[in-house]
Design an enzyme around this catalytic site. Structure first.
Site, PDB file in Angstrom:
ATOM      1  N   GLY A  11      -5.628  -1.169  -3.830  1.00 48.06           N
ATOM      2  CA  GLY A  11      -6.562  -1.013  -2.720  1.00 48.06           C
ATOM      3  C   GLY A  11      -7.995  -1.288  -3.123  1.00 48.06           C
ATOM      4  N   SER A  12      -8.204  -2.394  -3.860  1.00 49.91           N
ATOM      5  CA  SER A  12      -9.512  -2.633  -4.481  1.00 49.91           C
ATOM      6  C   SER A  12     -10.431  -3.540  -3.678  1.00 49.91           C
ATOM      7  CB  SER A  12      -9.305  -3.256  -5.863  1.00 49.91           C
ATOM      8  OG  SER A  12      -8.693  -4.530  -5.755  1.00 49.91           O
ATOM      9  N   ARG A  14     -11.788  -3.066  -0.526  1.00 47.76           N
ATOM     10  CA  ARG A  14     -12.743  -2.502   0.433  1.00 47.76           C
ATOM     11  C   ARG A  14     -12.952  -1.028   0.157  1.00 47.76           C
ATOM     12  NH1 ARG A  14      -9.771  -0.991   5.785  1.00 47.76           N
ATOM     13  NH2 ARG A  14      -7.632  -0.692   5.083  1.00 47.76           N
ATOM     14  N   ASN A  74      -5.362   3.876  -5.749  1.00 48.65           N
ATOM     15  CA  ASN A  74      -6.359   4.149  -4.714  1.00 48.65           C
ATOM     16  C   ASN A  74      -5.889   3.753  -3.318  1.00 48.65           C
ATOM     17  OD1 ASN A  74      -9.254   4.443  -3.605  1.00 48.65           O
ATOM     18  ND2 ASN A  74      -8.769   2.299  -3.201  1.00 48.65           N
ATOM     19  N   SER A 130      -7.185  13.424  -2.018  1.00 45.44           N
ATOM     20  CA  SER A 130      -8.089  13.776  -0.920  1.00 45.44           C
ATOM     21  C   SER A 130      -8.289  15.284  -0.876  1.00 45.44           C
ATOM     22  CB  SER A 130      -7.497  13.311   0.415  1.00 45.44           C
ATOM     23  OG  SER A 130      -8.208  13.841   1.516  1.00 45.44           O
ATOM     24  N   TYR A 144      -0.715  12.688   6.311  1.00 48.23           N
ATOM     25  CA  TYR A 144      -1.730  12.280   5.345  1.00 48.23           C
ATOM     26  C   TYR A 144      -1.980  13.398   4.339  1.00 48.23           C
ATOM     27  CZ  TYR A 144      -6.241  10.934   3.404  1.00 48.23           C
ATOM     28  OH  TYR A 144      -7.268  10.626   2.540  1.00 48.23           O
TER      29      TYR A 144
END
Length: 238
Positions: A11-12, A14, A74, A130, A144
């Protein structure tokens, strides 16, 4: 690490992931990222698909000359599903969130552990979870929060299970971070009212999270393995 570290970051392209990529490349590492499509420093993979994480690992290993020293998980999704949604939609949303946020991360962690055990070199994992892992989230985001709590538990299990082999695992738990995803959520939840719940008075910048990830990936002492760092402006203190 005496050699130039070889690092894979999912996930690099944005948000927090792009900031992590910038923070790491500034430290003269050899880096390969992941996104929706292939690029000069990016491997395209849809982590919602079974087997995609394993294929991503193999492709990254080839790009990095057969060696990966650090894995940063990520990539993730933050998609709502109402509790009164039709059951097929409810379950599909849970399946997708768990697959991307937790199962794909677990598959990559597994490959990393096996790689380092085979090479007898040790390595580092940094999992971006998170605040929701500890505090929970909105009524539309049970899945989530559950996926991120799973990431934290997985991180601690890896740290406890493989520290003796030099395999270290760390977690980062951001609160709201000013990415496009966070901006949409803030506006949908009342903006200023939500910020009032953060004693610091502001959401985190992606660079703040990225700097913590880079520290854990490259500099944190081995005795920190299993640590999970909170970056939430004191909105949840444990």
């Amino acid at each position: 690490m005496t050699d130039t570290p070889h690092i894979l970051v999912t996930g690099s392209t944005r948000g927090i992931g792009a900031a992590i990529a910038d923070a790491l490349t500034a430290k003269s590492v050899r880096f390969v990222g992941h996104g929706r499509a292939d690029g000069p420093d990016t491997i395209g993979a849809d982590l919602a698909q079974t087997g995609a994480a394993d294929a991503l690992w193999d492709a990254a290993l080839a790009r990095l000359g057969g060696r990966i020293d650090v894995l940063v998980n990520n990539a993730g999704v933050f998609e709502p599903i109402a509790v009164d949604a039709p059951v097929d939609e409810w379950q599909a949303s849970w399946d997708r969130t768990m697959q991307i946020n937790l199962q794909a991360s677990a598959d990559l962690c597994r490959r990393a552990v096996l790689h380092w055990r085979e090479r007898k070199t040790g390595g580092r994992i940094v999992n971006v979870a998170s605040r929701a892992a500890y505090r929970g989230d909105s009524p539309a985001h049970w899945h989530y929060a559950a996926s991120k709590a799973g990431m934290v538990a997985m991180t601690k299990s890896i740290a406890r299970g493989f520290a003796g082999e030099g395999i270290l695992a760390f977690g980062v738990c951001p609160g709201f971070t000013m990415t496009g995803m966070a901006e949409d959520y803030l506006s949908s939840r009342g903006g200023e009212k939500l910020l009032a719940d953060i004693p610091l008075g502001k959401v985190a910048d992606p660079e703040e999270v990225a700097n913590a990830v880079a520290y854990l990936a490259l500099e944190a002492p081995p005795s920190m393995t299993g640590a999970v760092l909170d970056i939430n402006g004191a909105s949840y203190v444990r």
